[in-house]
Design an enzyme around this catalytic site. Structure first.
Site, PDB file in Angstrom:
ATOM      1  N   ARG A 180      33.570  -0.051  18.568  1.00 34.38           N
ATOM      2  CA  ARG A 180      33.488  -0.319  20.001  1.00 34.38           C
ATOM      3  C   ARG A 180      34.697   0.297  20.708  1.00 34.38           C
ATOM      4  NH1 ARG A 180      30.891  -6.476  20.321  1.00 34.38           N
ATOM      5  NH2 ARG A 180      28.958  -5.910  19.208  1.00 34.38           N
ATOM      6  N   ASP A 234      31.525 -16.825  19.438  1.00 31.71           N
ATOM      7  CA  ASP A 234      30.313 -16.997  20.239  1.00 31.71           C
ATOM      8  C   ASP A 234      29.930 -18.464  20.401  1.00 31.71           C
ATOM      9  OD1 ASP A 234      30.123 -14.271  20.502  1.00 31.71           O
ATOM     10  OD2 ASP A 234      28.624 -14.022  18.921  1.00 31.71           O
ATOM     11  N   TYR A 262      30.927  -4.967  25.732  1.00 34.29           N
ATOM     12  CA  TYR A 262      29.745  -5.117  26.565  1.00 34.29           C
ATOM     13  C   TYR A 262      30.001  -4.563  27.971  1.00 34.29           C
ATOM     14  CZ  TYR A 262      27.642  -8.368  23.164  1.00 34.29           C
ATOM     15  OH  TYR A 262      27.088  -8.936  22.048  1.00 34.29           O
ATOM     16  N   GLU A 269      33.981  -4.971  29.106  1.00 29.79           N
ATOM     17  CA  GLU A 269      35.054  -5.518  28.293  1.00 29.79           C
ATOM     18  C   GLU A 269      36.000  -4.383  27.914  1.00 29.79           C
ATOM     19  OE1 GLU A 269      32.534  -9.168  26.226  1.00 29.79           O
ATOM     20  OE2 GLU A 269      32.707  -7.240  25.176  1.00 29.79           O
ATOM     21  N   ARG A 294      35.130 -19.014  27.542  1.00 30.17           N
ATOM     22  CA  ARG A 294      35.087 -19.730  26.270  1.00 30.17           C
ATOM     23  C   ARG A 294      36.304 -20.640  26.169  1.00 30.17           C
ATOM     24  NH1 ARG A 294      32.565 -15.058  22.220  1.00 30.17           N
ATOM     25  NH2 ARG A 294      30.629 -14.803  23.442  1.00 30.17           N
ATOM     26  N   GLU A 331      19.890  -7.356  22.040  1.00 41.82           N
ATOM     27  CA  GLU A 331      20.278  -7.460  23.450  1.00 41.82           C
ATOM     28  C   GLU A 331      19.759  -6.257  24.239  1.00 41.82           C
ATOM     29  OE1 GLU A 331      24.496  -9.828  22.880  1.00 41.82           O
ATOM     30  OE2 GLU A 331      24.364  -7.684  22.390  1.00 41.82           O
ATOM     31  N   ARG A 382      34.308 -13.478  28.065  1.00 48.54           N
ATOM     32  CA  ARG A 382      33.455 -12.438  27.476  1.00 48.54           C
ATOM     33  C   ARG A 382      32.132 -12.363  28.233  1.00 48.54           C
ATOM     34  NH1 ARG A 382      31.732 -11.005  21.932  1.00 48.54           N
ATOM     35  NH2 ARG A 382      31.178  -9.248  23.273  1.00 48.54           N
TER      36      ARG A 382
END
Length: 396
Positions: free
Chosen positions: A326, A89, A354, A375, A83, A250, A64
């Site tokens: 999204r 996260d 993102y 992404e 990850r 962000e 990610r």
């Protein structure tokens, strides 16, 4: 600390040619500007490649937080969080890197340049910033950003002096800037090309959910030392948030030719609109005045990290163009920097998250392209990380 990231004397032989190089660069910049003053932007996706897949391979569960940057030698670097055990996260991670030496045509295999071990609240990939005056690439990231089984956050820095081939050991900036949680970007930082504070390195990011807002780190000596710059704090600050509270998050800065810096930010709690928050700084991000805040109602947004870039005096922007989901990764552009109209092209209709934008400079040909990393998914926004090479002028 003067030699912390670059050796003294290694560039002495270049000084004799510096004047000629400067003349050439100035001439090239003027030539490119002359070629594109009134050219209509008509983006065409020339090539797209998947760099990372979601499926668990080896020690990695999910990739990610995509970031892309140019390098001092005119190459491309893509970065992502690898990850290890979960898609969440939190948890342990690597910083994954892939390099392209042929303008995005091919990409070298993945390298892991940072490994945080097996900590429960691992690294958060933040921002990359290129010091063009010293040919250094910096990456800023954070540790213990979520305070999960830990209580002190750290802002970390690594650097490459050889175009991204090797990297220094991580350096903890806490003694310089404190331990307030700071997540850079995600995206890129800038080196100011114009006064005020020409040559300054600027990296902007956000804080915790309660203590959120936009915060900037500054270096006026090529990354040897860093200080806290301007901020735009959430309201109410250091208190729980509700829907419609002012909560910038962000963010992505870029510099305008007048020397001002624009920061395009995620509107976490949808204050005023389901759109982007923008703030201008006229003092090199020493301050982010609230009177310079505006809301880009044309840039609808579901609260996500987005890409922004100034190229050929045109502002380009990427995000999932949807108020709630999204979906629909879209490239938009503005000739004025403030009016967007219907200037847009869809990059991907499906799940998308993102994104980040970069460009290569140095030739008239490269002035025609931008590179968008994002992404991209069929079922989830993080199924893959893909990079698209976009011709801005109809493929001509």
């Amino acid at each position: 600390m003067a030699q912390a990231y670059f050796g003294g004397g290694t560039r002495i032989l270049l000084k004799e040619t510096a004047g000629l190089l400067m003349v050439f660069v100035c001439f090239l910049s003027l030539t490119e500007a002359a070629m594109f003053p009134d050219v209509k932007v008509e983006p065409v996706i020339m090539d797209e490649q998947v760099l990372w897949l979601r499926e668990a391979v080896g020690e990695v569960n999910t990739y990610r937080i995509p970031i892309i940057t140019y390098t001092p030698k005119g190459n491309l670097i893509a970065l992502a969080e690898a990850r290890k055990c979960t898609e969440d996260d939190g948890g342990a991670k690597f910083i994954a890197l892939r390099r392209s030496l042929d303008k995005g045509a091919t990409w070298k295999p993945t390298e892991f340049i940072v490994d945080d071990g097996d900590v429960p609240d691992g690294l958060n990939l933040g921002a990359v910033v290129v010091d063009e005056e010293k040919d250094i690439i910096f990456i800023v990231y954070s540790l213990c950003a979520h305070y999960y089984m830990c209580n002190v956050s750290s802002t970390m820095l690594i650097a490459s002096l050889d175009d991204g081939i090797t990297w220094t050991r991580p350096r903890n900036l806490s003694k310089e800037i404190g331990t307030k949680m700071f997540c850079a970007g995600p995206g890129y930082g800038i080196q100011k090309k114009y006064e005020p504070h020409k040559g300054r390195l600027i990296v902007c990011g956000h804080g915790t959910i309660e203590g959120d807002g936009i915060f900037c780190l500054l270096s006026d000596n090529h990354g040897n030392n860093w200080t806290n710059g301007g901020n735009l704090k959430s309201i109410p600050y250091n208190q729980p948030k509700q829907n419609k509270d002012f909560n910038p998050d962000e963010c992505q800065p870029y510099e305008l030719p007048d020397g001002s810096v624009v920061i395009n930010a995620r509107n976490q709690n949808f204050y005023h609109c389901n759109c982007r928050i923008v703030v201008h700084s006229t003092d090199g991000c020493d301050t982010l005045p609230v009177e310079n805040v505006k809301f880009e109602k044309d840039l609808i947004d579901p609260a996500v990290a987005a890409g922004a870039l100034l190229k050929n005096n045109i502002v380009f922007f990427t995000n999932p163009a949807n108020e709630h989901k999204r979906l629909n990764l879209t490239l938009r552009w503005s000739y004025s920097g403030s009016s967007w109209g219907d200037n847009s092209i869809q990059i991907w209709s499906g799940p998308s998250g993102y994104s980040c934008i970069t460009t290569l400079d140095g030739s008239v040909e490269e002035s025609k392209y931008i590179y968008v990393i994002y992404e991209k998914g069929h079922f989830h926004t993080d199924d893959t990380i893909s990079v698209a090479k976009v011709h801005l002028y109809g493929g001509i």
